[in-house]
Motif scaffolding. Structure first.
Motif, mmCIF file in Angstrom:
data_model
loop_
_atom_site.group_PDB
_atom_site.id
_atom_site.type_symbol
_atom_site.label_atom_id
_atom_site.label_comp_id
_atom_site.label_asym_id
_atom_site.label_seq_id
_atom_site.Cartn_x
_atom_site.Cartn_y
_atom_site.Cartn_z
ATOM 1 N N PHE A 41 0.823 -1.211 0.000
ATOM 2 C CA PHE A 41 0.000 0.000 0.000
ATOM 3 C C PHE A 41 0.860 1.266 0.000
ATOM 4 O O PHE A 41 0.602 2.208 -0.745
ATOM 5 N N VAL A 86 -12.343 0.709 -3.544
ATOM 6 C CA VAL A 86 -12.807 0.145 -2.268
ATOM 7 C C VAL A 86 -14.075 0.860 -1.805
ATOM 8 O O VAL A 86 -15.061 0.220 -1.424
ATOM 9 N N ARG A 111 -2.914 5.105 -5.170
ATOM 10 C CA ARG A 111 -3.566 4.848 -3.878
ATOM 11 C C ARG A 111 -4.984 5.410 -3.870
ATOM 12 O O ARG A 111 -5.924 4.751 -3.415
ATOM 13 N N ASN A 112 -5.149 6.614 -4.380
ATOM 14 C CA ASN A 112 -6.478 7.222 -4.424
ATOM 15 C C ASN A 112 -7.419 6.426 -5.324
ATOM 16 O O ASN A 112 -8.600 6.251 -4.994
ATOM 17 N N MET A 151 -8.340 3.194 -3.391
ATOM 18 C CA MET A 151 -9.290 3.483 -2.315
ATOM 19 C C MET A 151 -10.644 3.922 -2.882
ATOM 20 O O MET A 151 -11.679 3.668 -2.259
ATOM 21 N N ASN A 152 -10.653 4.536 -4.042
ATOM 22 C CA ASN A 152 -11.916 4.876 -4.698
ATOM 23 C C ASN A 152 -12.654 3.595 -5.091
ATOM 24 O O ASN A 152 -13.873 3.496 -4.916
ATOM 25 N N TYR A 206 -13.243 -3.646 7.130
ATOM 26 C CA TYR A 206 -12.257 -3.646 6.047
ATOM 27 C C TYR A 206 -11.020 -4.378 6.542
ATOM 28 O O TYR A 206 -10.569 -4.151 7.666
#
Length: 141
Positions: free
Chosen positions: A55, A70, A63-64, A67-68, A88
């Motif tokens: 990560f 997710v 990363r963004n 996470m988007n 999570y």
């Protein structure tokens, strides 16, 4: 010690993977899978597209985007199953492939109030029931 690409469950897309999960779709930088074990109704796994990535090694943009993916899945699961809480989990002690478990939990449901069990082997569904769950999740994506 990292898992070689040749032994990676997700990269090899092998029989073991298909015995544990059903691919739902591709996302922006990930693949979405539904676990066949459904003690936590709607439990999914968001799997990053590249092998062997930690990560903290992702760029801000990567990363963004992950996470988007997710968050998008979590929102779809929340809409489809209306859990009291979504857990999570980003584990990978023995499998070097970035992935995030999305685990919906209900107040009167299995394991509420504790850490989710990785693979309790308590609840499997019929083919038709898996299809129904997948369609509910897809509607929210």
């Amino acid at each position: 010690m990292s898992t070689p690409f040749s032994e990676c469950l997700y990269c090899q897309d092998n029989e073991l993977l298909h015995s544990l999960m059903i691919k739902i779709c591709d996302l922006e930088v990930s693949k979405l899978f539904l676990f066949k074990e459904q003690s936590y109704l709607g439990r999914c796994n968001v799997v990053y597209k590249d092998h062997g990535v930690e990560f903290h090694e992702l760029s801000d943009e990567q990363r963004n985007a992950f996470m988007n993916d997710v968050a998008k899945v979590a929102k779809a699961i929340d809409t489809a199953f209306q859990p009291a809480k979504i857990n999570y989990g980003a584990y990978a002690d023995t499998l070097s492939h970035l992935h995030m478990h999305i685990v919906p939990k209900h107040k009167d449901g299995y394991g509420f109030g504790g850490v989710f069990e990785m693979n309790p082997q308590k609840t499997t569904l019929s083919e038709a029931e898996y299809i129904e769950l997948i369609e509910k999740i897809k509607m929210g994506l």
